[in-house]
Design a protein around this motif. Sequence first.
Motif, PDB file in Angstrom:
ATOM      1  N   LEU A   1       2.394   1.697  -3.437  1.00 34.72           N
ATOM      2  CA  LEU A   1       1.574   2.379  -4.067  1.00 34.72           C
ATOM      3  C   LEU A   1       0.730   3.387  -4.223  1.00 34.72           C
ATOM      4  O   LEU A   1       0.765   4.473  -5.099  1.00 34.72           O
ATOM      5  CB  LEU A   1       0.688   1.268  -4.529  1.00 34.72           C
ATOM      6  CG  LEU A   1       0.054  -0.160  -5.193  1.00 34.72           C
ATOM      7  CD1 LEU A   1      -0.242  -1.133  -5.340  1.00 34.72           C
ATOM      8  CD2 LEU A   1       1.527   0.330  -6.641  1.00 34.72           C
TER       9      LEU A   1
ATOM     10  N   HIS B   1      -5.111  -4.767  -5.805  1.00 34.54           N
ATOM     11  CA  HIS B   1      -4.107  -3.568  -6.981  1.00 34.54           C
ATOM     12  C   HIS B   1      -3.809  -3.486  -8.335  1.00 34.54           C
ATOM     13  O   HIS B   1      -3.001  -2.950  -9.064  1.00 34.54           O
ATOM     14  CB  HIS B   1      -2.637  -3.177  -6.338  1.00 34.54           C
ATOM     15  CG  HIS B   1      -3.325  -2.742  -5.033  1.00 34.54           C
ATOM     16  ND1 HIS B   1      -4.309  -1.148  -4.438  1.00 34.54           N
ATOM     17  CD2 HIS B   1      -3.266  -3.437  -3.903  1.00 34.54           C
ATOM     18  CE1 HIS B   1      -4.259  -0.883  -3.676  1.00 34.54           C
ATOM     19  NE2 HIS B   1      -3.891  -2.320  -2.842  1.00 34.54           N
TER      20      HIS B   1
ATOM     21  N   ARG C   1       2.742   0.011 -11.723  1.00 31.75           N
ATOM     22  CA  ARG C   1       2.204  -1.245 -12.140  1.00 31.75           C
ATOM     23  C   ARG C   1       2.513  -1.822 -13.245  1.00 31.75           C
ATOM     24  O   ARG C   1       2.917  -2.883 -13.473  1.00 31.75           O
ATOM     25  CB  ARG C   1       1.250  -0.693 -12.152  1.00 31.75           C
ATOM     26  CG  ARG C   1       0.169  -0.678 -10.515  1.00 31.75           C
ATOM     27  CD  ARG C   1      -1.506  -0.368 -11.091  1.00 31.75           C
ATOM     28  NE  ARG C   1      -2.380  -1.672 -11.524  1.00 31.75           N
ATOM     29  CZ  ARG C   1      -3.426  -1.616 -12.169  1.00 31.75           C
ATOM     30  NH1 ARG C   1      -4.337  -0.839 -11.435  1.00 31.75           N
ATOM     31  NH2 ARG C   1      -3.505  -2.745 -12.858  1.00 31.75           N
TER      32      ARG C   1
ATOM     33  N   ARG D   1       0.917  -1.013   0.402  1.00 32.02           N
ATOM     34  CA  ARG D   1      -0.086   0.098  -0.286  1.00 32.02           C
ATOM     35  C   ARG D   1       0.796   1.422  -0.089  1.00 32.02           C
ATOM     36  O   ARG D   1       0.788   2.499  -0.576  1.00 32.02           O
ATOM     37  CB  ARG D   1      -1.049  -0.126   1.601  1.00 32.02           C
ATOM     38  CG  ARG D   1      -2.115  -1.201   1.147  1.00 32.02           C
ATOM     39  CD  ARG D   1      -2.829  -1.051   2.782  1.00 32.02           C
ATOM     40  NE  ARG D   1      -3.352  -2.250   2.971  1.00 32.02           N
ATOM     41  CZ  ARG D   1      -4.214  -2.879   3.415  1.00 32.02           C
ATOM     42  NH1 ARG D   1      -4.056  -2.458   5.070  1.00 32.02           N
ATOM     43  NH2 ARG D   1      -5.248  -3.794   3.298  1.00 32.02           N
TER      44      ARG D   1
END
Length: 283
Positions: free
Chosen positions: A219, A254, A232, A216
Motif C-alpha cells: 500500500l 486499510h 484498493r 503495509r
Amino acid sequence: MTDASVLSEATASGLAGRRVALPESRALEVFAGLLERRGAEVWRCPLIAIHDSPDRTAIEAWLHRAIEAPFDRLIFLTGEGFTRLTGFAQCAGREDAWLAAVARTQTLVRGPKPGRVMKPFGVRPDAVAAAPTTEGIIETLSGQDLVGQRIGVQLYGAEPNRRLLEFLEQAGAEVFPVWPYRYADAAETGRVTGLIEALIAGEVDAIAFTSQAQVRRLLAVARADDRHDMLRAALERTVVAAIGPVVADELRAHGISPAVVPEARYFMKPLVSALTRHLRAAA
C-alpha cells in the motif's frame, strides 16, 4: 506420473490457469511449490526481508537479564522471534543458558508456530493464547494475578504493541520488551510497481499475504505512485487471502476485506488449502 495425469490433477485442484501473487520472502519457494503443484502460476514478489535487530547490545542485555535473573513469565509473539533470540544467545556463547532459562520460566506463546519452532531446541511453551492475536494473549492472561511479576515480552519489527504492554503494566507487571528482528524492503520498488499494475489490470487472480508488513509495503508503494485508491479497488476484485486473523485485521484496517482466512491453523498449508477451495468454488 505422466504429463497428462499431472495436468488432470492440477485441473481438478481448481488452480490450473490461476495466477497467484506471493509477497512472501523467507519461505517463498516452499509457498510457491505448494501452489505450483496444484497447477497455479505463481508471481513471486517478496515485499519484505527480515534482519536481526542492529541493536545487539540491547538484545544481549535482555538475554543476560533473562538468564541471570529469570523472568516470572515469557511471552513469545512469533516463532521467528524465538529463533532470532536463540541465535543472539548462540553468538554470545550463551545458548545453553538461554534455553535452560526458557525451560524454567512460565511461557506463553501467541499461536502454535512458536511452539513448533521451540520444540527442536528441547523447550515447550506452557500455554498457547486463546486466539493467535494480541487480544488472545490478553484474554488468556485476564483474571490472572500479574501484580509484581517480571514479564519478558518478545515483540517484532519496530512495533511497540502498546495494547499488550499497557495491559500488562495496568495489571501491575514490570514489563521487559525486546525486538530481536526488523523488517526491511525486499523487492525493488519497480518490481512492486509492476505487481500493482498487474493487480489493477486484473492480471492476478489472487494474492496471499503472510504478514502485516507485506500489506503495509504494498500500500505504501501504491500511495507513493498515487495509485492507492486504484489498488484498493483492484483488491476488491481480486481474491485476497490472509494467513491468519492478525494479517486479516491489518487488511481490514486499510479497507480491504480478505476473502480467504484459514480456520484454526494459521500457516502455509492450511492457507493453500483454503485458497484452493475458494478458487475451486468460484470456478
